[in-house]
Design a protein around this motif. Sequence first.
Motif, mmCIF file in Angstrom:
data_model
loop_
_atom_site.group_PDB
_atom_site.id
_atom_site.type_symbol
_atom_site.label_atom_id
_atom_site.label_comp_id
_atom_site.label_asym_id
_atom_site.label_seq_id
_atom_site.Cartn_x
_atom_site.Cartn_y
_atom_site.Cartn_z
ATOM 1 N N SER A 23 15.571 6.695 6.974
ATOM 2 C CA SER A 23 14.910 6.835 5.680
ATOM 3 C C SER A 23 14.026 8.276 5.661
ATOM 4 N N GLY A 55 15.825 5.783 -4.137
ATOM 5 C CA GLY A 55 15.907 4.388 -3.431
ATOM 6 C C GLY A 55 16.448 3.593 -4.113
ATOM 7 N N ASN A 56 16.440 3.473 -5.474
ATOM 8 C CA ASN A 56 16.796 2.362 -6.256
ATOM 9 C C ASN A 56 18.242 2.779 -6.336
ATOM 10 N N PHE A 93 14.225 0.827 -0.319
ATOM 11 C CA PHE A 93 12.555 0.734 -0.217
ATOM 12 C C PHE A 93 12.142 1.581 0.665
ATOM 13 N N ASP A 96 12.241 5.241 -0.567
ATOM 14 C CA ASP A 96 11.266 5.626 -1.547
ATOM 15 C C ASP A 96 10.008 5.945 -0.882
ATOM 16 N N PHE A 97 9.805 4.804 -0.029
ATOM 17 C CA PHE A 97 8.261 4.954 0.591
ATOM 18 C C PHE A 97 8.216 6.435 1.526
#
Length: 216
Positions: A23, A55-56, A93, A96-97
């Motif tokens: 990620s 991310g979503n 997730f 996005d983080f």
Amino acid sequence: MTNNKKDLLKRYLIFLAGLFVNSLGVALITKANLGTSPISSIPYVLSLNFALSLGNFTIIFSILLIVLQIVILGKNFKPESLLQIPVSIAFGFFIDFSMILLNALNPQMYAAKVAYLLIGCLILGVGVYMEVLADVVMLPGESFVRAVVARWETEFGVTKIAFDVSMAVIAAAASFFLARELNGVREGTIVAALLVGFIARTIGKKLHFLPGMLFE
């Protein structure tokens, strides 16, 4: 705890760590603003045009790929492959983080963008290697390719290239349709497609002894 359980625990810990590293690589490549990796190109283009995050959209796209695997494989789809669902959610997730962690990185000079792109490809390659090393669950993108290979008996390498190219083409078409311009798919998409797999394979060859040291 038995050796088998210890090995399985180590494998899942390595996989989760690899997922996070993965990620970070995706986020850094994206922040370079030269396009993103092929598998992330469709979620990225959608995130540029709608309210949901990268991310979503990654989670939504991953679920779609899992559904397509079920359609392709039918009764040959293995129940344990449903582990891709929680993995996809975690990966979304993590992305996005990672984007939040790298929020301050906004390179303006082209040389800086290229540097971030290359570093991102290196990090992503390390993450992919860690996931392969763990050998427990695959992300939906690779699982989809394997489903196509199993169903139609195609060659994995050729099918993977066709899949990556298809993702980039669909993302480019979506960008033109939604924004009337090309956003999210650029030269960095091609570089990532060529480099990440090469980096992961090279690391695997250099560290060929590692599985024997880590696992019973």
